[in-house]
Design a protein around this motif. Structure first.
Motif, PDB file in Angstrom:
ATOM      1  N   PRO A 170       3.180 -19.260  -1.799  1.00  0.00           N
ATOM      2  CA  PRO A 170       2.209 -18.987  -2.866  1.00  0.00           C
ATOM      3  C   PRO A 170       1.786 -17.530  -2.913  1.00  0.00           C
ATOM      4  O   PRO A 170       1.016 -17.147  -3.787  1.00  0.00           O
ATOM      5  N   LEU A 171       2.293 -16.706  -1.987  1.00  0.00           N
ATOM      6  CA  LEU A 171       1.859 -15.313  -1.873  1.00  0.00           C
ATOM      7  C   LEU A 171       3.044 -14.376  -2.045  1.00  0.00           C
ATOM      8  O   LEU A 171       4.188 -14.710  -1.727  1.00  0.00           O
ATOM      9  N   ARG A 172       2.755 -13.196  -2.556  1.00  0.00           N
ATOM     10  CA  ARG A 172       3.733 -12.113  -2.592  1.00  0.00           C
ATOM     11  C   ARG A 172       3.008 -10.816  -2.253  1.00  0.00           C
ATOM     12  O   ARG A 172       1.882 -10.593  -2.691  1.00  0.00           O
ATOM     13  N   HIS A 173       3.676  -9.963  -1.501  1.00  0.00           N
ATOM     14  CA  HIS A 173       3.085  -8.685  -1.090  1.00  0.00           C
ATOM     15  C   HIS A 173       3.225  -7.671  -2.224  1.00  0.00           C
ATOM     16  O   HIS A 173       4.309  -7.513  -2.796  1.00  0.00           O
ATOM     17  N   TRP A 174       2.135  -6.988  -2.535  1.00  0.00           N
ATOM     18  CA  TRP A 174       2.132  -5.995  -3.610  1.00  0.00           C
ATOM     19  C   TRP A 174       1.590  -4.663  -3.100  1.00  0.00           C
ATOM     20  O   TRP A 174       0.712  -4.616  -2.238  1.00  0.00           O
ATOM     21  N   LYS A 175       2.127  -3.611  -3.669  1.00  0.00           N
ATOM     22  CA  LYS A 175       1.598  -2.264  -3.498  1.00  0.00           C
ATOM     23  C   LYS A 175       1.509  -1.625  -4.884  1.00  0.00           C
ATOM     24  O   LYS A 175       2.210  -2.036  -5.814  1.00  0.00           O
ATOM     25  N   VAL A 176       0.654  -0.636  -5.012  1.00  0.00           N
ATOM     26  CA  VAL A 176       0.612   0.141  -6.253  1.00  0.00           C
ATOM     27  C   VAL A 176       0.660   1.608  -5.881  1.00  0.00           C
ATOM     28  O   VAL A 176       0.001   2.055  -4.939  1.00  0.00           O
ATOM     29  N   LYS A 177       1.504   2.344  -6.579  1.00  0.00           N
ATOM     30  CA  LYS A 177       1.649   3.774  -6.328  1.00  0.00           C
ATOM     31  C   LYS A 177       1.259   4.525  -7.597  1.00  0.00           C
ATOM     32  O   LYS A 177       1.854   4.320  -8.670  1.00  0.00           O
ATOM     33  N   LEU A 178       0.228   5.368  -7.486  1.00  0.00           N
ATOM     34  CA  LEU A 178      -0.232   6.188  -8.603  1.00  0.00           C
ATOM     35  C   LEU A 178       0.621   7.444  -8.637  1.00  0.00           C
ATOM     36  O   LEU A 178       0.375   8.412  -7.913  1.00  0.00           O
ATOM     37  N   ILE A 179       1.641   7.433  -9.484  1.00  0.00           N
ATOM     38  CA  ILE A 179       2.598   8.533  -9.541  1.00  0.00           C
ATOM     39  C   ILE A 179       1.929   9.766 -10.143  1.00  0.00           C
ATOM     40  O   ILE A 179       1.365   9.714 -11.239  1.00  0.00           O
ATOM     41  N   GLY A 180       2.004  10.874  -9.411  1.00  0.00           N
ATOM     42  CA  GLY A 180       1.455  12.129  -9.927  1.00  0.00           C
ATOM     43  C   GLY A 180      -0.055  12.205  -9.898  1.00  0.00           C
ATOM     44  O   GLY A 180      -0.640  13.085 -10.538  1.00  0.00           O
ATOM     45  N   HIS A 181      -0.711  11.321  -9.143  1.00  0.00           N
ATOM     46  CA  HIS A 181      -2.177  11.352  -9.043  1.00  0.00           C
ATOM     47  C   HIS A 181      -2.575  11.336  -7.569  1.00  0.00           C
ATOM     48  O   HIS A 181      -2.235  10.407  -6.840  1.00  0.00           O
ATOM     49  N   THR A 182      -3.294  12.385  -7.147  1.00  0.00           N
ATOM     50  CA  THR A 182      -3.766  12.468  -5.756  1.00  0.00           C
ATOM     51  C   THR A 182      -5.227  12.882  -5.655  1.00  0.00           C
ATOM     52  O   THR A 182      -5.820  12.791  -4.583  1.00  0.00           O
ATOM     53  N   THR A 183      -5.832  13.319  -6.736  1.00  0.00           N
ATOM     54  CA  THR A 183      -7.132  13.998  -6.665  1.00  0.00           C
ATOM     55  C   THR A 183      -8.272  13.085  -6.267  1.00  0.00           C
ATOM     56  O   THR A 183      -9.319  13.557  -5.831  1.00  0.00           O
ATOM     57  N   THR A 184      -8.122  11.776  -6.418  1.00  0.00           N
ATOM     58  CA  THR A 184      -9.238  10.870  -6.092  1.00  0.00           C
ATOM     59  C   THR A 184      -8.964  10.073  -4.826  1.00  0.00           C
ATOM     60  O   THR A 184      -9.519   8.994  -4.630  1.00  0.00           O
ATOM     61  N   LYS A 185      -8.132  10.606  -3.931  1.00  0.00           N
ATOM     62  CA  LYS A 185      -7.769   9.848  -2.731  1.00  0.00           C
ATOM     63  C   LYS A 185      -9.003   9.469  -1.913  1.00  0.00           C
ATOM     64  O   LYS A 185      -9.164   8.318  -1.493  1.00  0.00           O
ATOM     65  N   ALA A 186      -9.888  10.439  -1.684  1.00  0.00           N
ATOM     66  CA  ALA A 186     -11.075  10.143  -0.874  1.00  0.00           C
ATOM     67  C   ALA A 186     -11.942   9.082  -1.545  1.00  0.00           C
ATOM     68  O   ALA A 186     -12.474   8.171  -0.883  1.00  0.00           O
ATOM     69  N   HIS A 187     -12.089   9.181  -2.870  1.00  0.00           N
ATOM     70  CA  HIS A 187     -12.873   8.192  -3.601  1.00  0.00           C
ATOM     71  C   HIS A 187     -12.202   6.821  -3.539  1.00  0.00           C
ATOM     72  O   HIS A 187     -12.878   5.794  -3.372  1.00  0.00           O
ATOM     73  N   LEU A 188     -10.872   6.804  -3.640  1.00  0.00           N
ATOM     74  CA  LEU A 188     -10.148   5.541  -3.586  1.00  0.00           C
ATOM     75  C   LEU A 188     -10.292   4.873  -2.223  1.00  0.00           C
ATOM     76  O   LEU A 188     -10.361   3.646  -2.123  1.00  0.00           O
ATOM     77  N   GLU A 189     -10.314   5.665  -1.190  1.00  0.00           N
ATOM     78  CA  GLU A 189     -10.451   5.088   0.152  1.00  0.00           C
ATOM     79  C   GLU A 189     -11.767   4.324   0.287  1.00  0.00           C
ATOM     80  O   GLU A 189     -11.847   3.308   0.977  1.00  0.00           O
ATOM     81  N   LYS A 190     -12.795   4.816  -0.400  1.00  0.00           N
ATOM     82  CA  LYS A 190     -14.075   4.107  -0.380  1.00  0.00           C
ATOM     83  C   LYS A 190     -14.064   2.927  -1.356  1.00  0.00           C
ATOM     84  O   LYS A 190     -14.523   1.841  -1.037  1.00  0.00           O
ATOM     85  N   LEU A 191     -13.514   3.173  -2.545  1.00  0.00           N
ATOM     86  CA  LEU A 191     -13.523   2.151  -3.588  1.00  0.00           C
ATOM     87  C   LEU A 191     -12.636   0.969  -3.196  1.00  0.00           C
ATOM     88  O   LEU A 191     -12.959  -0.184  -3.483  1.00  0.00           O
ATOM     89  N   ALA A 192     -11.508   1.269  -2.550  1.00  0.00           N
ATOM     90  CA  ALA A 192     -10.561   0.227  -2.158  1.00  0.00           C
ATOM     91  C   ALA A 192     -10.644  -0.026  -0.661  1.00  0.00           C
ATOM     92  O   ALA A 192      -9.636  -0.137   0.031  1.00  0.00           O
ATOM     93  N   SER A 193     -11.833  -0.092  -0.161  1.00  0.00           N
ATOM     94  CA  SER A 193     -12.027  -0.338   1.271  1.00  0.00           C
ATOM     95  C   SER A 193     -11.397  -1.684   1.631  1.00  0.00           C
ATOM     96  O   SER A 193     -11.466  -2.649   0.882  1.00  0.00           O
ATOM     97  N   GLY A 194     -10.767  -1.700   2.751  1.00  0.00           N
ATOM     98  CA  GLY A 194     -10.052  -2.897   3.161  1.00  0.00           C
ATOM     99  C   GLY A 194      -8.575  -2.833   2.823  1.00  0.00           C
ATOM    100  O   GLY A 194      -7.798  -3.666   3.294  1.00  0.00           O
ATOM    101  N   TYR A 195      -8.187  -1.870   2.008  1.00  0.00           N
ATOM    102  CA  TYR A 195      -6.779  -1.664   1.685  1.00  0.00           C
ATOM    103  C   TYR A 195      -6.315  -0.341   2.277  1.00  0.00           C
ATOM    104  O   TYR A 195      -7.085   0.630   2.357  1.00  0.00           O
ATOM    105  N   LYS A 196      -5.078  -0.292   2.662  1.00  0.00           N
ATOM    106  CA  LYS A 196      -4.513   0.940   3.207  1.00  0.00           C
ATOM    107  C   LYS A 196      -4.177   1.894   2.066  1.00  0.00           C
ATOM    108  O   LYS A 196      -3.427   1.554   1.151  1.00  0.00           O
TER     109      LYS A 196
END
Length: 882
Positions: free
Chosen positions: A726-752
């Motif tokens: 019932p599960l599938r592993h997913w990742k998302v890659k923001l191509i050409g976007h790096t400027t909000t990495k620090a914000h994403l680390e907080k916003l997506a806490s619990g995800y690598k």
């Protein structure tokens, strides 16, 4: 790190463990015995004479008449598509033709003005005028927009279609017309096409009858193609495995050598999905009294002593198998099946007379399929590579053997859908309507840069006649010369082509195993072959789109930009699926920048380079794209989603991915419907006019730009059957976007959250696939944008990489970086006029300096390109593109 890891994030595919044996199909113990069954194996016989059609037009759409009988007939299929017919015998054709299977359209709105010596037919889109005599240029015309077509008995489509073959082509070949045109009309003359009777067997036309179609679409190319598919039938859905890598080589393989090669590819981590065996699978060295060994149907037991074992070994390695068939010489007395086929045809064998190939004989074709070939298929041959090279004539005028072979091979392949999953054949293009019989074999190209240069255009324009699934000899077939660069660039084109099939001729020096090349190009070739299998989720979804949305995978730029002149002047550039633009490299590097270039036109919008995600381009202009050997220009517009199979270890075949990485280009809303084959072994032949989306598993993927929310699923699966997990592993890659990495680390806490070469990747982990679970949702931040290009860094890297005089490097760098040395316009012009500096280096620097209009100090709008190959100023032919 490989350039391809910028996209996949998983590096190269690692070798997999040996494949577990597959359940074998029922196989014959050697050549089928004539004593064990009837001459024609009716149990194995597919109903090859039944196929969907509706050829009789709506009576409400027909206008007919003429002096002393009905000699003309017009059928208003749509308000932009009209059929015209003229008959000296007052008879008209309502049977299926190779071009037209479905003529029963709803009658559109139109009006007529019928006078004694003149007929007018008027819709909102065309005005037809006819003098009621035999069609002539003076008496029959159609006005569409500001253009007037006058009857001349020929097809017309000046944007080109495709050609029967590229056999022997060094470069460009003449193309047959498509149904698209720069003029307001295109014409498909159907007067000489082959017909099919109601019983499904071939038929011919009455002489001197005229039959044709006028496409009055005035630049609405997609509408024209859509109605062409309505008339001729859609492209079928391809089996998923066809979208992987195919291995092919004209070489006298033994069974052991071929299996060892497939295992070597596995050890190298390079997946394949189809194994092609050229003509040496059968007896070739035959007694001279039988003629040449070009045609054959009996296994060469010196090379393949146990055919069933060999084929099973390939199937155990998750490979589909096709073998070459040159059918022209028929069945001769040395063949194992000669007496059996002769008995089915009541052919006298006492003098060993050959059984002639006769495509005009229904009895022969039945024996060909149901006696000669069925036993070979039971042994394990999955489908046939039809290599007909003997022209268009048969014993009945108007019957083209290639049409007969393509049509009936495709329909007969339905008997093998338990193994090949969907009907398929593999053969040359026979004419308009051939798109119903994929896959196309484009013939034996010569190995040359000119051959590579023409192939993107050839593939794209084929869509102008609806033909969307060409398979080329990737790397070229024969002749020419050995070139690492040429092979790499051809493989890269192959990855972004409908089908990727490596091929080469018999030669000690010419074969496409990556390890036969030097280490650097060899690794690039392997990486791109791996990428092809990672692209299968995207490709299969585009396969469904092609079949049911009338959108071939590869499309010329003008399909989406019909009213933009620039779109008609980049023949080698094309759309690859819904949002990717490919401008392949088709020339060697210049020896200075250590890169090659292609001239591209970018439509309005903002784009990121998938293989160089640090580089962002502003569109609505021409631009020169420079790429090193390990990259190909593939651009994605804001609002693009591309799903990749990011399973760490790829195996042969194209199994459903264990892990999917979403390539997301932010900046605009995005939606992608991921289609997959359902979790069932039940495959059935479907009417090509039906919409079968309900028969496929689909997973919606949505990006909402304003809120920054990404949603995945829920997966919709037909038949209420779910996958084992019932599960599938997913990742998302923001191509050409790096400027909000620090914000994403907080916003997506619990995800690598990681940053990889100009992109941010978020590992979402296992996600529930279907209801009752709600869609997976994650907020990544509102109004995310592509990073602003750091053109100075990119320019520095290109100048540093280039070979040349150090003084020249200083001069170029000062133009870009020293803002005190003049105005922006002055520095652009100074770079342009630098004497003694190679044009390729100046253009490479100009590309990144002018790429992104948002960058402070950008040369966007002021760029000057230099068209030259030498160092001297006298060689320059300058042009400005703003």
């Amino acid at each position: 790190m490989s350039a391809l890891s910028f996209i996949t994030g998983v590096g190269r595919s690692k070798p997999s463990s040996p494949a577990a044996p597959m359940l074998s199909r029922s196989t014959a113990a050697g050549t089928p015995s004539s004593s064990s069954r009837s001459p024609v194996d009716t149990d194995a016989m597919a109903d090859r004479y039944s196929f969907p059609s509706d050829p009789s037009a709506n009576p409400k759409a027909i206008i007919t008449g003429g002096n002393k009988g009905n000699h003309y007939r017009f059928t208003i299929l749509t308000d932009r598509l009209i059929r015209y017919e003229w008959s000296p015998d007052s008879g008209f054709e309502d049977r299926v033709s190779t071009s037209a299977l479905f003529r029963n359209f709803d009658a559109p709105a139109f009006r007529t003005v019928d006078k004694d010596d003149k007929l007018e037919i008027i819709t909102d889109h065309f005005y037809l005028e006819y003098d009621k005599k035999k069609f002539s240029s003076s008496g029959f015309s159609v006005k569409v927009g500001s253009d007037v077509w006058r009857y001349d008995g020929r097809s017309y489509g000046d944007l080109g279609g495709t050609a029967r073959t590229l056999d022997g082509a060094w470069g460009r070949v003449d193309l047959e017309p498509g149904v698209l045109s720069r003029r307001a009309y295109a014409v498909l003359d159907d007067s000489k096409s082959m017909l099919f009777d109601a019983d499904g067997w071939i038929a011919t036309r009455k002489p001197e009858r005229i039959d044709g179609y006028i496409f009055a679409y005035n630049g609405d190319h997609k509408a024209a193609i859509k109605d062409f598919y309505r008339l001729s039938g859609n492209q079928p859905v391809l089996p998923r495995w066809t979208l992987g890598n195919w291995w092919s080589r004209y070489h006298e393989y033994s069974a052991e050598e071929y299996i060892e090669l497939m295992d070597d590819f596995r050890k190298e981590g390079v997946p394949f999905s189809a194994a092609v065996i050229d003509m040496d699978w059968h007896k070739v060295h035959i007694p001279g009294k039988y003629g040449s060994g070009w045609t054959g149907y009996s296994w060469n037991k010196d090379l393949f002593p146990q055919p069933e074992k060999f084929l099973k070994q390939l199937h155990d390695r998750k490979l589909k198998v096709t073998v070459n068939d040159h059918p022209a010489d028929g069945i001769r007395a040395f063949e194992d099946q000669y007496k059996e086929v002769a008995r089915a045809l009541n052919h006298d064998t006492s003098h060993e007379e050959p059984i002639r190939f006769d495509c005009c004989s229904r009895k022969f074709m039945d024996a060909y399929f149901d006696v000669l070939k069925v036993g070979l298929e039971k042994q394990g041959i999955d489908f046939w590579w039809i290599d007909w090279q003997q022209g268009t004539r048969s014993r009945i005028p108007g019957v083209d053997p290639l049409w007969v072979l393509n049509h009936y091979h495709y329909l007969t392949s339905r008997r093998n859908v338990k193994t090949i999953e969907r009907p398929i054949t593999f053969s040359r293009y026979a004419g308009a309507g051939s798109h119903r019989y994929p896959i196309g074999f484009s013939g034996d190209t010569q190995i040359s840069w000119a051959g590579l240069e023409f192939q993107p255009e050839f593939t794209a324009t084929a869509s102008n006649i609806g033909y969307g699934w060409w398979s080329h000899d990737i790397g070229g077939h024969w002749g020419g010369w050995r070139s690492n660069q040429l092979t790499v660039r051809w493989v890269q084109l192959g990855v972004f082509s409908p089908i990727l099939r490596l091929h080469s001729t018999k030669s000690l020096w010419n074969s496409k195993e990556p390890w036969n090349f030097e280490s650097y190009p060899a690794q690039i070739i392997k990486d791109f072959l791996v990428l092809r299998h990672r692209l299968v989720p995207y490709l299969y979804s585009m396969n469904i789109r092609a079949a049911y949305d009338s959108e071939p995978l590869v499309q010329p730029m003008y399909w989406n930009h019909p009213h933009t002149e620039e779109a008609y002047h980049v023949p080698n550039q094309y759309y690859f699926g819904s949002n990717l633009i490919v401008a392949p490299i088709t020339s060697p590097d210049d020896g200075i920048t250590l890169a090659s270039s292609s001239r591209a036109w970018l439509p309005e919008g903002r784009y990121v380079s998938l293989f160089s995600p640090h580089i962002v381009y502003t569109g609505n202009r021409h631009i020169q794209l420079h790429r090193p050997l390990d990259q190909i220009p593939v651009l994605a517009k804001e609002g693009t989603i591309v799903p990749l199979d990011s399973t760490r270890t790829l195996s042969n075949g194209t199994p459903p991915p264990e892990e999917i990485t979403i390539l997301l280009v932010v900046g605009k809303d995005a939606h992608f419907n991921l289609f997959e084959e359902p979790p069932t072994s039940s495959h059935r032949y479907e009417n090509p006019r039906d919409d079968p989306r309900k028969n496929f598993t689909s997973t919606p993927i949505c990006w909402h730009q304003k809120s920054g929310q990404l949603t995945i699923g829920p997966e919709k699966t037909p038949y209420s059957r779910y996958h084992s997990s019932p599960l599938r592993h997913w990742k998302v890659k923001l191509i050409g976007h790096t400027t909000t990495k620090a914000h994403l680390e907080k916003l997506a806490s619990g995800y690598k959250v990681t940053e990889v070469n100009g992109s941010i990747e978020i590992d979402l982990g296992p996600v529930f696939r279907w209801k009752p679970h709600a869609p997976f949702e994650i907020v990544l931040g509102p109004e995310l944008q592509l990073d602003v290009l750091d053109f100075k860094k990119q320019a520095f890297d290109r100048i540093h990489r280039a070979e040349g005089w150090y003084d020249d490097k200083d001069k170029i760098w000062n133009c870009v970086a020293d803002t005190s040395s003049g105005s922006l316009q002055e520095r652009v012009e100074r770079l342009h006029h630098l004497n003694g500096v190679y044009a390729s280096l100046k253009n490479s620097v100009m590309e990144v300096w002018a790429a992104d209009e948002r960058a402070e100090g950008t040369a966007f709008g002021k760029e000057i390109w230099t068209n030259a190959v030498g160092r001297g100023e006298e060689d320059w032919d300058d042009y400005v593109l703003v």
